[in-house]
Scaffold this active site. Sequence first.
Site, short mmCIF file in Angstrom:
data_model
loop_
_atom_site.label_atom_id
_atom_site.label_comp_id
_atom_site.label_asym_id
_atom_site.label_seq_id
_atom_site.Cartn_x
_atom_site.Cartn_y
_atom_site.Cartn_z
N ASP A 65 -6.92 -6.04 2.51
CA ASP A 65 -7.27 -6.61 4.22
C ASP A 65 -8.42 -5.97 4.86
O ASP A 65 -8.61 -6.10 5.99
CB ASP A 65 -5.76 -6.70 5.12
N ASP B 129 -9.98 -0.17 4.28
CA ASP B 129 -8.71 -0.80 4.76
C ASP B 129 -9.20 -1.18 6.13
O ASP B 129 -9.62 -0.43 6.86
CB ASP B 129 -7.45 0.40 4.79
N HIS C 202 4.16 1.22 4.07
CA HIS C 202 3.03 1.07 3.69
C HIS C 202 1.95 1.35 4.93
O HIS C 202 0.73 1.29 4.46
CB HIS C 202 2.64 -0.54 3.21
N HIS D 170 0.80 -1.18 0.03
CA HIS D 170 0.04 0.03 0.00
C HIS D 170 0.75 1.29 0.02
O HIS D 170 0.47 2.37 -0.26
CB HIS D 170 -1.15 -0.07 1.25
N ASP E 128 -7.37 -1.91 -0.13
CA ASP E 128 -6.63 -2.69 0.68
C ASP E 128 -7.17 -3.86 0.86
O ASP E 128 -8.56 -4.08 1.60
CB ASP E 128 -6.00 -2.10 1.88
N GLU F 216 -2.09 -4.95 -1.75
CA GLU F 216 -1.74 -5.96 -0.51
C GLU F 216 -2.32 -7.70 -0.50
O GLU F 216 -2.30 -8.22 0.26
CB GLU F 216 -2.10 -5.44 0.90
N ASP G 110 -3.29 3.58 7.87
CA ASP G 110 -2.14 3.86 6.93
C ASP G 110 -1.55 5.35 6.82
O ASP G 110 -1.44 5.93 6.09
CB ASP G 110 -2.23 3.39 5.53
N HIS H 108 -6.32 -0.72 8.10
CA HIS H 108 -5.56 0.18 8.79
C HIS H 108 -5.89 1.49 8.38
O HIS H 108 -6.29 1.71 7.10
CB HIS H 108 -4.25 -0.26 8.28
#
Length: 317
Positions: free
Chosen positions: A232, A119, A136, A96, A230, A275, A123, A121
Site C-alpha cells: 500500500d 509504507d 498490523h 504487516h 507494504d 498486504e 505501523d 502507514h
Amino acid sequence: HSVGIIGAPFSKGQPRDGVQLGPDVIREAGLVKKLEGQGCVVKDYGNLIFEDVSNDEPIGRTKQPRVVGLANKQVADAVQRVKNDGHTCVMLGGDHSLAIGSIHGHAAYRPELSVVWVDAHADINTPLTSPTGNIHGQPMSYLIRELCTKIPVLPNFSWIKPCIAAQDVVYIGLRDVDPEEQHSSHILKHLGIKTFCMTEVDSLGIAKVMEQMCDHIFSKIKKPIHLSYDIDALDPSVAPATGTPVIGGLTYREGIYITEYVCQTGLLSAVDVVEVNPKQAKREEEARFTANVAVDLVLGCFGRVREGSHAADYKIP
Ligand code: ARG
Ligand code: MN
Ligand code: MN
C-alpha cells in the site's frame, strides 16, 4: 543471488479476509520462475501452517493478540532458518503484523540491522495508542528499543525482545499517520528515526530520497538491510488489491526504483512483501495486476534492471 522464500498466509493482524492468499497469488504470478530467469538460485520453503487459537479475546483494544503472537514466533524461526541456510530471505505476507516475526528472526541471525520500511502507514502504534486495535498497525512499536517501556504485556508476546535502534530505521512513502503515531514519531525523530513522507518524495525526488536514506543508515557502519515493503506504499492505481489503500502513493517507477537502489547497495539481507489482498480487488484483473507488481518489487531486489527489453505481461485493470 541465493533467495529463500517463505509464504506466511496470515490475516489476523487486521480484520479483512483475503490477505492470507497473498503468498499464493504472488507465486502464481510467476515469482520463482522469473527470479530463476534472471539468474537467481531459489529455494521455496513453502507456506507456514499457522495454528488457530480459541478464545483469543482482545486485551484492551488489541485484537487477537494470542494468535498473532504465536504466528509471529513461527515466522521468526523460519526467517532465522532461511538466514542460517545462507539465503537472502523473502517473506511473502500476509498482513504487516508479520514484520514482527520477520525482523525479529532476522535480527536473531544478524543483531546489527537497519530497517527500511516502505509504507503509506508508520505501523508504530502501541497497543495503547492504536485507534483500531489491529496489530498490523503496530509492529514497529514492539521492535524499537526506545519504545519498550511503552509496551504492555500481551499473551504470546513475551518472546519478543526489542531489537532495533530508532536510528537504524527509515520510513519511505508515509501519508496516513495516526495522530498518536505522529506524536510518537515526533519523539522518535528526536531519537533519530528518519522519515521520507510523500511530500518529501515529491520535493526531493525518489533518487535523492534513496541517497539520503543510505547516507543516514550507513553513516556509522554498513549494516545489513531489512526491507519491509507494504504494497500500500504504492498508489492504489498501481496496487489496488490491498486492505488499507491511501490515495497519493508511490508510482510504479518510484516503487521499483527503491528496490533497485536497495539491491545496488549489496546489503539487502531480507525483504517482506505484505498486504497484497486479492479479495479487496474490484475485478479479477486488479488482483492479478497487484500480484504482478509485487513480483516486480521482488525482482528489483535481486538485480533486475529496466533496460527496455522485458516481456509485455501487463494488462491495465
Ligand atoms: N494506522 C492504522 C492502524 O493503526 C492503519 C494501519 C495500516 N497498516 C497496514 N499495515 N496496512 O490501524
Ligand atoms: Mn500500510
Ligand atoms: Mn504496513
